[in-house]
Design a protein around this motif. Structure first.
Motif, PDB file in Angstrom:
ATOM      1  N   ILE A 269       1.079  -2.972  -7.657  1.00  0.00           N
ATOM      2  CA  ILE A 269       0.662  -2.031  -6.610  1.00  0.00           C
ATOM      3  C   ILE A 269      -0.244  -0.978  -7.258  1.00  0.00           C
ATOM      4  CG2 ILE A 269       2.612  -2.429  -5.039  1.00  0.00           C
ATOM      5  CD1 ILE A 269       4.005  -0.008  -6.237  1.00  0.00           C
ATOM      6  N   ALA A 270      -0.520   0.107  -6.571  1.00  0.00           N
ATOM      7  CA  ALA A 270      -1.363   1.175  -7.136  1.00  0.00           C
ATOM      8  C   ALA A 270      -0.810   2.508  -6.650  1.00  0.00           C
ATOM      9  CB  ALA A 270      -2.813   0.996  -6.676  1.00  0.00           C
ATOM     10  N   PRO A 271      -1.050   3.607  -7.400  1.00  0.00           N
ATOM     11  CA  PRO A 271      -0.498   4.912  -6.998  1.00  0.00           C
ATOM     12  C   PRO A 271      -1.305   5.570  -5.878  1.00  0.00           C
ATOM     13  CG  PRO A 271      -1.684   5.142  -9.069  1.00  0.00           C
ATOM     14  CD  PRO A 271      -1.736   3.682  -8.710  1.00  0.00           C
ATOM     15  N   LEU A 272      -1.519   4.816  -4.808  1.00  0.00           N
ATOM     16  CA  LEU A 272      -2.414   5.256  -3.733  1.00  0.00           C
ATOM     17  C   LEU A 272      -1.929   6.504  -2.996  1.00  0.00           C
ATOM     18  CD1 LEU A 272      -3.043   1.662  -2.438  1.00  0.00           C
ATOM     19  CD2 LEU A 272      -4.863   3.181  -3.160  1.00  0.00           C
ATOM     20  N   VAL A 273      -0.640   6.562  -2.704  1.00  0.00           N
ATOM     21  CA  VAL A 273      -0.102   7.666  -1.897  1.00  0.00           C
ATOM     22  C   VAL A 273      -0.122   8.988  -2.662  1.00  0.00           C
ATOM     23  CG1 VAL A 273       1.990   8.556  -0.775  1.00  0.00           C
ATOM     24  CG2 VAL A 273       1.313   6.179  -0.425  1.00  0.00           C
TER      25      VAL A 273
END
Length: 255
Positions: A143-147
């Motif tokens: 995943i990615a630290p988008l939030v």
């Protein structure tokens, strides 16, 4: 002794003009959805409490500050909607901290991962121990630290965010975090940290509440769109969590 409750614990203690929120979870102070929801509601409630001017956010024990979102709950996500709800947990907390009328001081005593870094970034001032290494491990599990990215970028800039997020297995030490602007002060032991923190909170809480509230709005300028932005990011994250790549990476990580 830390909490043994599966849903974690959350306590608020008010002394003078300072409210201290302490959260805990047996899995390195990570957050299950229920605990994130309780923390969001607590910030919203304290924001309207006229008897306080300052909030101190801390976690239980002397080890990890926060291991981010619950890995077990992430593994259990099975639909895009569930994924969006799961990742909205940290989105809601960050937005509640952003719009909270009180200045928030963070106490980061140990290692901090993923959403925990977002939590520290959403504080207005952070006291940390030299054991408070940080890591954004999201890419390592697909995943990615988008939030949390907007909150982290606001503190350490896009270059710092790139350096931290693109090396997801690498720890950055507390002095790196201080140099980049995530931590305000770093101490070599918890006794000294707590003494200084108490003095600082006491002094800060004695200032004009209206001035603090007005000044906090200035510090968070140009973030009004975050309600929509972080929810949008939560939906993208939820989709990523369901990908075959992520499922495979997470099961390997779990083992």
């Amino acid at each position: 002794m830390g909490t043994t409750r599966e849903n974690g614990s959350l306590y608020t203690h008010i002394h003078g003009n300072v409210a201290t929120i302490e959260f805990g979870h047996p899995a390195s102070n990570s957050f299950v959805a229920d605990l994130l929801d309780r923390l969001t509601k607590e910030f919203l409630k304290l924001s309207d409490n006229d008897t306080i001017t300052t909030i101190l956010l801390k976690s239980e024990g002397e080890k990890a500050f926060c291991a981010g979102a619950s890995f077990d709950e992430l593994m259990a996500v099975s639909t895009i909607q569930e994924g969006k709800v799961f990742f909205s947990g940290f989105a809601n907390v960050i937005n509640a901290m952003r719009t909270c009328k009180k200045v928030i001081i963070g106490r980061v005593q140990g290692k901090t991962v993923g959403g925990g870094v977002g939590l520290a970034a959403a504080c207005d001032y952070v006291f940390a121990s030299e054991n408070a290494s940080i890591r954004l491990s999201e890419l390592a599990i697909g995943i990615a630290p988008l939030v949390i990215a907007p909150a982290v970028e606001r503190k350490i800039g896009i270059a710092g965010l790139s350096e931290l997020s693109l090396a997801p297995t690498e720890w950055k030490n507390a002095y790196w975090a201080k140099e980049k602007g995530l931590f305000s002060k770093v101490f070599d032991n918890l006794k000294e940290l707590d003494q200084e923190l108490e003095l600082f909170a006491e002094k800060l809480s004695s200032y004009n509440p209206e001035a603090l509230e007005d000044w906090k709005k200035v510090l968070w300028k140009d973030t009004d769109h975050w309600d929509a932005l972080l929810t949008e990011r939560a939906a993208i994250s939820g989709k990523l969590a369901l990908s075959a790549f992520t499922r495979n990476a997470m099961s390997k990580f779990k083992k």
